[in-house]
Design an enzyme around this catalytic site. Structure first.
Site, PDB file in Angstrom:
ATOM      1  N   LYS A 176       0.844  -1.197   0.000  1.00 24.38           N
ATOM      2  CA  LYS A 176       0.000   0.000   0.000  1.00 24.38           C
ATOM      3  C   LYS A 176       0.877   1.243   0.000  1.00 24.38           C
ATOM      4  O   LYS A 176       1.911   1.281   0.677  1.00 24.38           O
ATOM      5  CB  LYS A 176      -0.919  -0.027   1.235  1.00 24.38           C
ATOM      6  CG  LYS A 176      -1.952   1.096   1.276  1.00 24.38           C
ATOM      7  CD  LYS A 176      -2.882   0.952   2.473  1.00 24.38           C
ATOM      8  CE  LYS A 176      -3.908   2.079   2.509  1.00 24.38           C
ATOM      9  NZ  LYS A 176      -4.863   1.938   3.619  1.00 24.38           N
ATOM     10  N   SER A 204      -9.940   2.312   2.719  1.00 25.88           N
ATOM     11  CA  SER A 204      -9.011   3.012   1.842  1.00 25.88           C
ATOM     12  C   SER A 204      -8.049   2.081   1.113  1.00 25.88           C
ATOM     13  O   SER A 204      -7.391   2.482   0.166  1.00 25.88           O
ATOM     14  CB  SER A 204      -8.201   4.018   2.665  1.00 25.88           C
ATOM     15  OG  SER A 204      -7.358   3.340   3.598  1.00 25.88           O
ATOM     16  N   SER A 251     -10.565   0.198   6.979  1.00 24.91           N
ATOM     17  CA  SER A 251      -9.906   0.260   5.668  1.00 24.91           C
ATOM     18  C   SER A 251      -9.229  -1.026   5.206  1.00 24.91           C
ATOM     19  O   SER A 251      -8.748  -1.088   4.079  1.00 24.91           O
ATOM     20  CB  SER A 251      -8.878   1.391   5.654  1.00 24.91           C
ATOM     21  OG  SER A 251      -9.511   2.636   5.583  1.00 24.91           O
TER      22      SER A 251
END
EC number: 6.3.5.7
Length: 493
Positions: free
Chosen positions: A79, A159, A183
């Site tokens: 990420k 997210s 998330s």
């Protein structure tokens, strides 16, 4: 090549150790898959094929020498919130344009120390603020799943949408992610993958771009429960550079998979039956209860009375911390700089140009609730509510409950650029209704795929555990996974 990318981490690990495949072969298969699919899915914002090949060759050397690590040769996506030396790390924000850290996050360093290979950096909501991966400066991620008979593009959740989409589409063997209010778990539920938010303090936050420091926690998204267990064992550690990381031994999570649930108590909170919840979510929840009952667990009703205050309290605490954390981005030392007539003008122009709309909204909310006239009325009250939420969970666990079962999300994946949600940010925030309590209490939570809705889209169940008892979550999630089966999207990309 697709045969190699269809291997789980556990399967690839065995084949690598048996020398049936090489790390470079596996890595090349993923590089080819990314090249073919990323234009359509937008899961990666930076692909690092040359670095991946170097790391894979070193893995092959260690395997040949008999010094292979736990994740030797396994290609992962990272990420874009984790600092990676010399590689684009922007939290998918314009304000961090061109930023390449000179240091490595502790979580990624742990993975490299265990022999993992980096394929690149994954798309995400800007500064991890969002539930749909539509706030990224690099554009939305597209969910590999589509409703039956429809070509509509769907969001992967947020997210960590890039992480979830890449895992579901087999563009990496597994991925790192972070969870501040859901998330990891919400995108996992939207994409038919497994995601675990560990206990706050289980993984170091050092080198991870901060959103809300008392809520942020790193964790993995993987194709199945076993792979998630393998990844978390590598990611977790105590860290002298993060005083919130906890000095506890990291268990062998994989070892508990397949253990009996006989005699375990699973709590079902009445407060998670929310108004307007689709019937199919309620049906899935009942199905999950039946599976756990069949496995020998005792089902008990519990009450978490302060649940209804969790979402408003979260959307005070998280923006307040974000307002403070994001004050450091000013155009002076790194990232974007927009020239102004003086330094204050430069600050203002840089932040106006660099932050996206949702990030600005949350900074404004956070600054407002921390201001002199409203600090007691909003921020202090929200922190008191947070204490009550934590107490609710403590009372349930003290009464003998081992884990709590809830839905993971109030719906399946929705469309990209949904006008209803775009017009009303509060509706978007409601996507976190089942997940924020876990962050507010600092507890571990796992989302596991449990079925498909009437449109053929994945739905997930969530298990919540005691602090630092991720083992119980893995053991219980594995039972659900064995009963439900695994879910893979039909390839269109």
């Amino acid at each position: 090549m697709s045969e190699l990318t269809s291997l789980t981490i556990a399967e690839a690990r065995e084949k690598l150790r048996a020398k049936e495949i090489t790390a470079i072969e596996l890595t090349e298969a993923y590089i080819s898959a990314i090249d073919a699919a990323n234009e359509r899915l937008n899961a990666y914002v930076k692909v690092t094929p040359d670095l991946a090949r170097v790391m894979a060759r070193k893995s092959d050397e260690r395997i040949a020498a008999g010094t292979a690590g736990e994740l030797e040769g396994i290609p992962l996506g990272i990420k874009d919130l984790f600092a990676t030396v010399g590689v684009h790390t922007q939290a998918c924000s314009h304000i961090l344009d061109g930023f390449e850290p000179r240091y490595e996050s502790t979580v990624t360093q742990n993975l490299w120390d265990d022999g993992a290979v980096m394929l690149g950096k994954l798309n995400m909501d800007e500064f991890a603020m969002g539930s749909s991966n539509e706030t990224s400066y690099y554009g939305p991620v597209i969910n590999p799943w589509r409703a039956e008979g429809s070509n509509q593009q769907l969001v992967p959740g947020g997210s960590s949408g890039g992480s979830a989409a890449a895992v579901a589409a087999h563009l990496c063997a597994g991925a790192t992610a972070t969870d501040t209010g859901g998330s990891i778990r919400q995108p996992a539920a939207f994409t038919g993958t497994v995601g675990i938010k560990p206990t706050y303090g289980r993984c170091s936050r050092w080198g991870t771009v901060a959103f809300a420091s008392s809520l942020d926690q790193a964790g993995p998204i993987a194709r199945d429960v076993r792979d998630a267990a393998i990844l978390l064992k590598s990611m977790a550690s105590v860290d002298a550079k993060d005083t919130t990381s906890v000095d506890l031994p990291v268990p062998d999570y994989e070892a508990v998979l397949g253990q009996s649930l006989k005699g375990m108590k699973i709590g079902i909170p009445n407060e998670y039956r929310v108004d307007g919840m689709p019937e199919e979510i309620e049906t899935l929840w009942r199905q999950g209860i039946a599976w756990l009952k069949d496995a020998g667990a005792d089902i008990v009703d519990i009450s978490l009375p302060h649940t209804k205050y969790a979402l408003p309290a979260y959307y005070i605490v998280a923006p307040a911390e974000a307002s403070s954390n994001l004050a450091r981005y000013d155009g002076v030392r790194y990232g974007l700089r927009v020239d102004g007539k003086d330094i204050v003008d430069m600050y203002e122009k840089t932040r106006a140009a660099g932050f996206g709309k949702e990030v600005k909204r949350r900074i404004m909310i956070g600054t407002y609730v921390l201001s002199a006239g409203y600090y007691d009325a909003y921020y202090i009250r929200a922190q008191k509510v947070r204490t009550l939420i934590k107490r609710d969970f403590e009372l349930a666990f003290d009464a003998g409950v081992d884990a709590i079962l809830t839905p993971a999300t109030p719906s399946s994946a929705f469309g990209v650029a949904d006008e209803n949600l775009a017009a009303d940010p509060v509706k978007m925030y409601l996507n976190d209704i089942f997940t924020v309590t876990v962050n507010m209490a600092g507890l571990p939570g796992i989302a596991v795929p449990a079925g498909l809705d009437q449109k053929g889209l994945p739905l997930g169940l969530q298990l919540i555990g005691k602090a630092f008892d991720e083992e119980t979550l893995f053991k219980t999630a594995y039972v659900i996974e064995q009963a439900a089966g695994k879910f893979t999207p039909a390839k269109w990309w």
